[in-house]
Design an enzyme around this catalytic site. Sequence first.
Site, mmCIF file in Angstrom:
data_model
loop_
_atom_site.group_PDB
_atom_site.id
_atom_site.type_symbol
_atom_site.label_atom_id
_atom_site.label_comp_id
_atom_site.label_asym_id
_atom_site.label_seq_id
_atom_site.Cartn_x
_atom_site.Cartn_y
_atom_site.Cartn_z
ATOM 1 C CB SER A 241 -1.989 -20.062 -17.469
ATOM 2 O OG SER A 241 -0.602 -19.541 -16.921
ATOM 3 N N GLY A 244 1.600 -17.390 -17.283
ATOM 4 C CA GLY A 244 2.711 -18.229 -16.714
ATOM 5 C C GLY A 244 3.981 -18.080 -17.818
ATOM 6 C CD GLU A 264 0.231 -26.586 -24.906
ATOM 7 O OE1 GLU A 264 -0.692 -26.124 -24.524
ATOM 8 O OE2 GLU A 264 0.409 -27.838 -24.217
ATOM 9 C CB CYS A 301 -3.870 -27.546 -23.576
ATOM 10 S SG CYS A 301 -3.011 -28.936 -24.455
ATOM 11 C CD GLU A 390 -7.549 -22.128 -22.223
ATOM 12 O OE1 GLU A 390 -7.212 -23.149 -22.145
ATOM 13 O OE2 GLU A 390 -6.452 -21.148 -21.924
#
Length: 526
Positions: A241, A244, A264, A301, A390
Site C-alpha cells: 500500500s 506502508g 511499488e 496492483c 484506489e
Amino acid sequence: MKLAGTSIIGDRRAPSVGPLAHSADPRTGATLQPGYAAICSADLDAACQLAAAAAPIFARSDARCRAALLRDIGNRLRSVESDFVAMTTRETGLPEARIRGELARTIGQLAAFADEIETESWRNVRIDHAQPDRVPPKPDLRSQLEAIGPVAVFCASNFPLAFSVAGGDTASALAAGCPVIVKAHALHPITAEIAGMVIAQAVAAAGLPAGVFSLIYGPGQSVGQALVRHPAIRAVGFTGSESGGRALMDAAVTRPEPIPVFAEMGSLNPVFVFPGALARDASGIASALHQSIVNGVGQFCTCPGLLIVLDGPQRAEFVKHLTALLAHTASAPMLSLSGAQKYRSSVHQVSSQRGVAMLVAGESDAAMTEPSLLQADPELLAGNAAIRHEMFGPASIVSVAKNIDDMLQIANQLSGQLTATVWAEESDWPQLPALLDVLKRKAGRVLFNAVPTGVEVCPAQTHGGPYPASSDARFSAVGTTAIFRWLRPVSYQGWPASLLPPTLRDGNPAAVWRMVDGKRFAPGAG
C-alpha cells in the site's frame, strides 16, 4: 515435507522467534496452524550483521556462480511443487491453478535473472584510457555497476510467491550480488518458511556465506521499521500500500545515513476508451475489462480502477454490458478480513462524494466480496482528488467524457500510475497524440487495446511509475532491469591491471559488452 517451527535468520543455528503464537484463517477467523512471533532485536541484529559480513564476499562472487544459485533455487522449488502448492492453497485460500501459475512465474523469474547476469553486460562497463601527454594529463578511468550491499525485502500480501520470499525483489537482489533479508507477510507465514528453507539450502549448497539470505517474522510497524533503520541495510524493496511504502520511505530517509526504498504502491490504472473501439466491439471490450476488474478479486496492483469513455453511439451499450457483468458476478473471498474491510471503506469513501452514483453496489459479508461500479462526471472526477482514490478490490469508476478535452483534463489531474490504457481504432488515432503525451508522463506502462492485469516478466517490462505508483519512476520492480535498483557505479582510477576486476581489464578477459574510449565493443573485443 517437514516444516521447521522457527524461521531462518541466516546462520540457521539458533531460533529467531520466541514462543509460537497462533495465526487465523484470514477469511473466517478460525485457527489454522501455528503462527510466528516477532523476531527479537538481538536476532534481528544478528541477521543484519551476517548479511553485512557476507556482502563483500557475495559481491565479488562470479556472476556464473550467482546464476547457478538462482537456477538451483528454481529447481528446488519445482522439486517440492506438490507439497508447496497444497500448503499455500490451504494457507491463503487462493485457487490451486492460481498458485501453480504464480509458482511457475517465480521459477521463471529466477531463470530470467540467471540468464541476464551470466554475460555481465548489465555492469555497464566503461573504460577511458589515460592520455599522459594531454594538457592537463588525462588519468586512466574505468567504471562499472557494483552491488549496493544488504537489501531488505518485504513480502506482498496479494502475491504469496511471485512478490514474496523467492519473488522478483529477492531474485534481482541476489542476481546483483546483494545479500537479502526478507520479512515474511503475516498472511502466509508457512509459505514463506518453505520458500525460505529452499533458498537457504541452495545458498549452503553453493558454499556461500549463510548471511546471503535470511528470513524474519514480525509486524511492519516494529520489526519492519527496525530492519529498515539498521545501519547494515543499504536498500529496501517493498510491494504494498501507499501508506506502508511511505512509512518505510520516511524511516529510511530519517536514518543517519539515508538509503533508497524501492516501493511499488497504489495505482488506479486508468483506461481511456474511444468511440471507434466501441463501434468495433463494445461488448467484447466490456467483457475484457470485467475480467480484469474481478481477476484475483480485484487484488492486483494493475486492476483497472478508472474507465474514461469518450461519448459515442455505443457508449451506452458498453456501460450497460459492463454493469450487467459486474452485477451478476458471484461474491468471492478476499485475502483477509482486514483487506475486505478496507475495500468496503474505500468504496464507501468514494461513493459518498457528492455527484458519484452507484451503478453496481456489491454486497459484502466478512471477507466475501462482490464487485462495485461507480459513475462520476468528468468535471467532478477532474476536480475532486477524493474520487481518484484506489479501491483495492473489484471496483471501478466509469466516467463519460463529452470530448477529448474532458479526457485530457482528467488525465492531467491523475497522480503517478503503474499503467494507463487506451482502447482505440484507426478512426480514433488523430486524437491520441496529445493524450499519449500526458499518459507517458503519468504511467510506467502504456497499453493499447489490452487490459493492464498480467505483467510479463521480460527485459522490456516497466512495472513502476511516478509517485505514488512507485517511489522512484526510473526503475522497474518486474523484468530483468529490476537488477539496476541494487547496483551503483564505481570508478577505478589508475589501478594496476592485476588488481582490477576482470570485467575492467584490457583485452576483455571477461568477454562482456564494453564502452572503450567512447566506442562500443562486443564480447571478445576491446
